[in-house]
Design a protein around this motif. Structure first.
Motif, PDB file in Angstrom:
ATOM      1  N   MET A   1      38.431  27.385  54.679  1.00 54.92           N
ATOM      2  CA  MET A   1      37.324  28.004  55.382  1.00 54.92           C
ATOM      3  C   MET A   1      36.067  27.893  54.532  1.00 54.92           C
ATOM      4  N   SER A   2      34.999  27.437  55.109  1.00 57.44           N
ATOM      5  CA  SER A   2      33.746  27.260  54.401  1.00 57.44           C
ATOM      6  C   SER A   2      32.916  28.540  54.458  1.00 57.44           C
ATOM      7  N   ILE A   3      32.396  28.934  53.311  1.00 55.66           N
ATOM      8  CA  ILE A   3      31.539  30.123  53.246  1.00 55.66           C
ATOM      9  C   ILE A   3      30.123  29.773  53.691  1.00 55.66           C
ATOM     10  N   GLY A   4      29.641  28.606  53.283  1.00 56.53           N
ATOM     11  CA  GLY A   4      28.282  28.190  53.641  1.00 56.53           C
ATOM     12  C   GLY A   4      27.233  28.878  52.794  1.00 56.53           C
ATOM     13  N   ARG A   5      26.035  29.010  53.332  1.00 56.84           N
ATOM     14  CA  ARG A   5      24.924  29.589  52.588  1.00 56.84           C
ATOM     15  C   ARG A   5      24.927  31.103  52.690  1.00 56.84           C
ATOM     16  N   VAL A   6      24.664  31.729  51.561  1.00 54.72           N
ATOM     17  CA  VAL A   6      24.560  33.186  51.523  1.00 54.72           C
ATOM     18  C   VAL A   6      23.316  33.568  50.725  1.00 54.72           C
ATOM     19  N   ALA A   7      22.896  34.792  50.880  1.00 56.10           N
ATOM     20  CA  ALA A   7      21.707  35.272  50.173  1.00 56.10           C
ATOM     21  C   ALA A   7      21.931  35.226  48.669  1.00 56.10           C
ATOM     22  N   LEU A   8      20.944  34.732  47.940  1.00 58.87           N
ATOM     23  CA  LEU A   8      21.009  34.696  46.485  1.00 58.87           C
ATOM     24  C   LEU A   8      21.234  36.104  45.930  1.00 58.87           C
ATOM     25  N   SER A   9      20.789  37.093  46.655  1.00 61.23           N
ATOM     26  CA  SER A   9      20.956  38.477  46.214  1.00 61.23           C
ATOM     27  C   SER A   9      22.422  38.864  46.058  1.00 61.23           C
ATOM     28  N   THR A  10      23.336  38.082  46.618  1.00 61.14           N
ATOM     29  CA  THR A  10      24.762  38.411  46.546  1.00 61.14           C
ATOM     30  C   THR A  10      25.501  37.694  45.420  1.00 61.14           C
ATOM     31  N   ILE A  11      24.820  36.876  44.633  1.00 61.30           N
ATOM     32  CA  ILE A  11      25.494  36.089  43.603  1.00 61.30           C
ATOM     33  C   ILE A  11      26.208  36.979  42.574  1.00 61.30           C
ATOM     34  N   LEU A  12      25.584  38.076  42.174  1.00 61.07           N
ATOM     35  CA  LEU A  12      26.229  38.958  41.201  1.00 61.07           C
ATOM     36  C   LEU A  12      27.456  39.628  41.797  1.00 61.07           C
ATOM     37  N   THR A  13      27.345  40.098  43.027  1.00 58.35           N
ATOM     38  CA  THR A  13      28.475  40.727  43.705  1.00 58.35           C
ATOM     39  C   THR A  13      29.628  39.737  43.848  1.00 58.35           C
ATOM     40  N   HIS A  14      29.314  38.506  44.201  1.00 61.10           N
ATOM     41  CA  HIS A  14      30.318  37.448  44.330  1.00 61.10           C
ATOM     42  C   HIS A  14      31.101  37.304  43.025  1.00 61.10           C
ATOM     43  N   HIS A  15      30.393  37.181  41.901  1.00 58.48           N
ATOM     44  CA  HIS A  15      31.062  37.005  40.608  1.00 58.48           C
ATOM     45  C   HIS A  15      31.730  38.299  40.142  1.00 58.48           C
ATOM     46  N   ALA A  16      31.141  39.448  40.455  1.00 61.02           N
ATOM     47  CA  ALA A  16      31.748  40.729  40.071  1.00 61.02           C
ATOM     48  C   ALA A  16      33.088  40.941  40.775  1.00 61.02           C
ATOM     49  N   ARG A  17      33.198  40.481  42.010  1.00 62.01           N
ATOM     50  CA  ARG A  17      34.475  40.614  42.745  1.00 62.01           C
ATOM     51  C   ARG A  17      35.531  39.656  42.194  1.00 62.01           C
ATOM     52  N   ARG A  18      35.102  38.457  41.808  1.00 65.04           N
ATOM     53  CA  ARG A  18      36.043  37.448  41.310  1.00 65.04           C
ATOM     54  C   ARG A  18      36.474  37.720  39.874  1.00 65.04           C
ATOM     55  N   SER A  19      35.534  38.119  39.033  1.00 62.18           N
ATOM     56  CA  SER A  19      35.806  38.333  37.601  1.00 62.18           C
ATOM     57  C   SER A  19      34.942  39.481  37.092  1.00 62.18           C
ATOM     58  N   PRO A  20      35.271  40.725  37.445  1.00 59.35           N
ATOM     59  CA  PRO A  20      34.390  41.849  37.136  1.00 59.35           C
ATOM     60  C   PRO A  20      34.066  42.023  35.652  1.00 59.35           C
ATOM     61  N   GLY A  21      35.022  41.727  34.779  1.00 63.30           N
ATOM     62  CA  GLY A  21      34.795  41.929  33.348  1.00 63.30           C
ATOM     63  C   GLY A  21      34.187  40.743  32.632  1.00 63.30           C
ATOM     64  N   ARG A  22      34.048  39.626  33.327  1.00 63.32           N
ATOM     65  CA  ARG A  22      33.493  38.412  32.711  1.00 63.32           C
ATOM     66  C   ARG A  22      32.023  38.619  32.340  1.00 63.32           C
ATOM     67  N   ALA A  23      31.634  38.132  31.196  1.00 67.07           N
ATOM     68  CA  ALA A  23      30.260  38.310  30.722  1.00 67.07           C
ATOM     69  C   ALA A  23      29.278  37.506  31.571  1.00 67.07           C
TER      70      ALA A  23
ATOM     71  N   GLU B   1      24.128  40.521  21.081  1.00 70.34           N
ATOM     72  CA  GLU B   1      25.527  40.213  20.754  1.00 70.34           C
ATOM     73  C   GLU B   1      26.524  41.111  21.501  1.00 70.34           C
ATOM     74  N   ARG B   2      26.067  41.778  22.550  1.00 70.35           N
ATOM     75  CA  ARG B   2      26.921  42.646  23.362  1.00 70.35           C
ATOM     76  C   ARG B   2      27.031  42.049  24.755  1.00 70.35           C
ATOM     77  N   PRO B   3      28.260  41.798  25.227  1.00 75.76           N
ATOM     78  CA  PRO B   3      28.402  41.240  26.578  1.00 75.76           C
ATOM     79  C   PRO B   3      28.086  42.284  27.656  1.00 75.76           C
ATOM     80  N   VAL B   4      27.446  41.815  28.722  1.00 72.67           N
ATOM     81  CA  VAL B   4      27.181  42.632  29.908  1.00 72.67           C
ATOM     82  C   VAL B   4      27.945  41.950  31.034  1.00 72.67           C
ATOM     83  N   SER B   5      28.904  42.662  31.612  1.00 73.88           N
ATOM     84  CA  SER B   5      29.762  42.060  32.633  1.00 73.88           C
ATOM     85  C   SER B   5      29.027  41.870  33.952  1.00 73.88           C
ATOM     86  N   TYR B   6      29.588  40.994  34.776  1.00 75.86           N
ATOM     87  CA  TYR B   6      29.030  40.799  36.116  1.00 75.86           C
ATOM     88  C   TYR B   6      29.045  42.110  36.890  1.00 75.86           C
ATOM     89  N   GLU B   7      30.124  42.869  36.758  1.00 73.31           N
ATOM     90  CA  GLU B   7      30.213  44.136  37.481  1.00 73.31           C
ATOM     91  C   GLU B   7      29.105  45.097  37.024  1.00 73.31           C
TER      92      GLU B   7
END
Length: 177
Positions: A1-23, A29-35
């Protein structure tokens, strides 16, 4: 299933859902996670909205590189507004010329002087809701400045809306679907 185009405003939410703790960022020198970045940009967006920023508005950002800079730019997109990024230490005459052209709804950084609605560099979004905002697309993903060959400031408003394709990791031309 193709997602297609989405609002750039959702890029952080997209990554926070996939990898919430990822920097998403490394700050002092302190990581800030996507979440964490997603949550802080929601708060900052609400703070900007409380200062009158809405879809299609220009917001001039004159912040040094750092977490507040990234939070502010993503917060602007989350409101469907257009970031106009300028150097934090831009000479006053050039800054005034740019502001005269852009006429932003809000200036974020060290206030440039009277008559320009401003939010200071140290403004904190604490106390604003961290809840997700509705998806909205800015009509232009940026408004950049140039001195050009004449040395007089110019503002170049990008024709592309703030949309991206998460499957391709690329900008999407045309309206979000």
């Amino acid at each position: 299933m193709s997602i297609g185009r989405v609002a750039l405003s959702t890029i952080l939410t997209h990554h926070a859902r996939r990898s919430p703790g990822r920097a998403a960022l490394i700050v002092d020198e302190r990581p800030v996670s996507y979440e964490a970045l997603d949550v802080s940009t929601n708060r900052r967006a609400r703070m900007l909205a409380a200062h009158g920023v809405a879809q299609g508005d220009f917001v001039t950002v004159a912040l040094p590189n750092g977490q507040a800079f990234y939070e502010t730019v993503f917060a602007i997109w989350k409101l469907g507004a257009i970031p106009n990024i300028v150097a934090a230490k831009l000479a006053r005459p050039e800054m005034e010329a740019i502001l005269d052209i852009v006429r932003p709804r809000l200036f974020v950084g060290v206030p440039p002087g009277p008559g320009v609605p401003a939010l200071g560099e140290g403004a904190s979004p604490e106390g604003y809701s961290a809840e997700a905002l509705p998806e909205v697309v800015s009509p232009h993903w940026k408004a950049m400045t140039s001195g050009g060959s004449t040395g007089r400031p110019k503002v170049i408003v990008d024709a592309m809306p703030a949309a991206w394709n998460p499957e391709e990791g690329s900008w999407a031309s045309g309206p979000a679907t």
